[in-house]
Motif scaffolding. Structure first.
Motif, mmCIF file in Angstrom:
data_model
loop_
_atom_site.group_PDB
_atom_site.id
_atom_site.type_symbol
_atom_site.label_atom_id
_atom_site.label_comp_id
_atom_site.label_asym_id
_atom_site.label_seq_id
_atom_site.Cartn_x
_atom_site.Cartn_y
_atom_site.Cartn_z
ATOM 1 N N ASP A 48 -20.198 23.605 40.299
ATOM 2 C CA ASP A 48 -21.560 23.912 39.793
ATOM 3 C C ASP A 48 -22.191 24.528 41.611
ATOM 4 O O ASP A 48 -21.477 24.785 42.617
ATOM 5 C CB ASP A 48 -22.369 22.695 40.294
ATOM 6 N N PHE A 49 -23.332 24.883 40.889
ATOM 7 C CA PHE A 49 -24.019 25.195 42.402
ATOM 8 C C PHE A 49 -25.267 25.138 42.377
ATOM 9 O O PHE A 49 -25.845 24.275 41.719
ATOM 10 C CB PHE A 49 -24.184 26.305 43.844
ATOM 11 N N TYR A 50 -25.850 23.944 43.710
ATOM 12 C CA TYR A 50 -27.050 23.281 44.352
ATOM 13 C C TYR A 50 -28.184 24.173 44.958
ATOM 14 O O TYR A 50 -27.481 25.078 45.644
ATOM 15 C CB TYR A 50 -26.680 22.482 44.380
ATOM 16 N N ALA A 51 -29.496 23.856 44.945
ATOM 17 C CA ALA A 51 -29.974 25.229 45.870
ATOM 18 C C ALA A 51 -30.982 23.816 45.754
ATOM 19 O O ALA A 51 -31.951 22.955 45.442
ATOM 20 C CB ALA A 51 -30.945 26.119 44.533
ATOM 21 N N VAL A 52 -31.897 24.044 47.452
ATOM 22 C CA VAL A 52 -33.277 22.748 47.731
ATOM 23 C C VAL A 52 -34.333 23.815 48.526
ATOM 24 O O VAL A 52 -33.975 24.585 49.214
ATOM 25 C CB VAL A 52 -32.196 21.681 48.465
ATOM 26 N N VAL A 53 -34.938 23.157 48.981
ATOM 27 C CA VAL A 53 -35.955 23.763 49.557
ATOM 28 C C VAL A 53 -36.326 23.170 50.610
ATOM 29 O O VAL A 53 -36.365 21.222 50.512
ATOM 30 C CB VAL A 53 -36.711 24.747 49.242
ATOM 31 N N ALA A 54 -36.683 22.817 51.986
ATOM 32 C CA ALA A 54 -37.445 22.273 53.183
ATOM 33 C C ALA A 54 -38.242 21.405 52.348
ATOM 34 O O ALA A 54 -38.139 20.222 52.592
ATOM 35 C CB ALA A 54 -36.844 22.575 53.682
ATOM 36 N N SER A 55 -39.226 21.622 52.115
ATOM 37 C CA SER A 55 -40.340 20.864 51.396
ATOM 38 C C SER A 55 -41.556 22.300 49.978
ATOM 39 O O SER A 55 -40.799 23.050 50.139
ATOM 40 C CB SER A 55 -41.154 20.606 52.308
ATOM 41 N N GLY A 56 -42.050 21.275 49.608
ATOM 42 C CA GLY A 56 -42.523 22.002 48.409
ATOM 43 C C GLY A 56 -41.523 22.033 47.231
ATOM 44 O O GLY A 56 -40.456 21.488 46.952
ATOM 45 N N THR A 57 -41.878 23.261 46.798
ATOM 46 C CA THR A 57 -40.666 24.108 45.071
ATOM 47 C C THR A 57 -40.879 26.181 46.102
ATOM 48 O O THR A 57 -42.171 26.124 46.628
ATOM 49 C CB THR A 57 -41.758 23.203 44.516
ATOM 50 N N GLN A 58 -40.080 26.148 45.009
ATOM 51 C CA GLN A 58 -40.261 27.337 45.051
ATOM 52 C C GLN A 58 -39.240 27.698 43.497
ATOM 53 O O GLN A 58 -38.046 27.257 43.057
ATOM 54 C CB GLN A 58 -39.047 28.167 46.383
ATOM 55 N N LYS A 59 -40.152 28.898 43.041
ATOM 56 C CA LYS A 59 -39.612 29.837 42.411
ATOM 57 C C LYS A 59 -37.760 30.329 42.274
ATOM 58 O O LYS A 59 -38.274 30.951 43.464
ATOM 59 C CB LYS A 59 -40.195 30.626 41.720
ATOM 60 N N VAL A 60 -37.572 30.542 41.402
ATOM 61 C CA VAL A 60 -35.898 31.036 41.408
ATOM 62 C C VAL A 60 -35.870 31.747 40.146
ATOM 63 O O VAL A 60 -35.542 31.129 39.259
ATOM 64 C CB VAL A 60 -34.663 29.697 42.391
ATOM 65 N N ASN A 61 -34.934 32.975 40.459
ATOM 66 C CA ASN A 61 -34.059 33.379 39.612
ATOM 67 C C ASN A 61 -32.954 33.583 39.055
ATOM 68 O O ASN A 61 -32.279 33.565 39.940
ATOM 69 C CB ASN A 61 -34.800 34.858 39.092
ATOM 70 N N VAL A 62 -32.161 33.042 38.307
ATOM 71 C CA VAL A 62 -30.741 32.824 38.101
ATOM 72 C C VAL A 62 -30.168 33.723 37.095
ATOM 73 O O VAL A 62 -30.625 33.219 35.919
ATOM 74 C CB VAL A 62 -30.572 31.520 38.098
ATOM 75 N N LEU A 63 -28.941 34.662 37.153
ATOM 76 C CA LEU A 63 -28.666 34.898 36.117
ATOM 77 C C LEU A 63 -26.863 35.253 36.240
ATOM 78 O O LEU A 63 -26.965 35.357 37.212
ATOM 79 C CB LEU A 63 -29.095 36.976 36.235
ATOM 80 N N ARG A 64 -26.887 34.761 35.494
ATOM 81 C CA ARG A 64 -25.230 34.510 35.153
ATOM 82 C C ARG A 64 -24.246 34.789 34.505
ATOM 83 O O ARG A 64 -24.629 34.789 32.637
ATOM 84 C CB ARG A 64 -24.588 32.895 35.201
ATOM 85 N N ARG A 65 -23.533 35.457 34.227
ATOM 86 C CA ARG A 65 -23.027 36.382 32.956
ATOM 87 C C ARG A 65 -21.145 35.846 32.908
ATOM 88 O O ARG A 65 -20.478 36.305 33.769
ATOM 89 C CB ARG A 65 -22.892 38.408 33.252
#
Length: 68
Positions: A48-65
């Motif tokens: 697994d991999f994880y994503a965080v931001v320092a504050s607030g939220t952020q949209k992230v696009n992920v494509l896994r093939r």
């Protein structure tokens, strides 16, 4: 398995890493992706991999093939 991550322009920097990831320069800090940036890599297992931001939220696009 090829994985691509893109962070749309604007907003917060996203940090990618393992389950103990932090949004800073500590040893558990992740790989930073700025708005408008991206990264790609091959996953050689089903980890697994994880994503965080320092504050607030952020949209992230992920494509896994899956090569299978």
């Amino acid at each position: 398995n090829a994985t691509l991550i893109y962070v749309p322009v604007g907003g917060n920097t996203v940090y990618i890493g393992g389950p103990d990831i932090t949004a800073d320069d500590e040893p558990t800090g992740g790989f930073p992706i700025l708005g408008g940036g991206g990264m790609g890599w091959d996953l050689f297992d089903e980890g697994d991999f994880y994503a965080v931001v320092a504050s607030g939220t952020q949209k992230v696009n992920v494509l896994r093939r899956n090569a299978e």
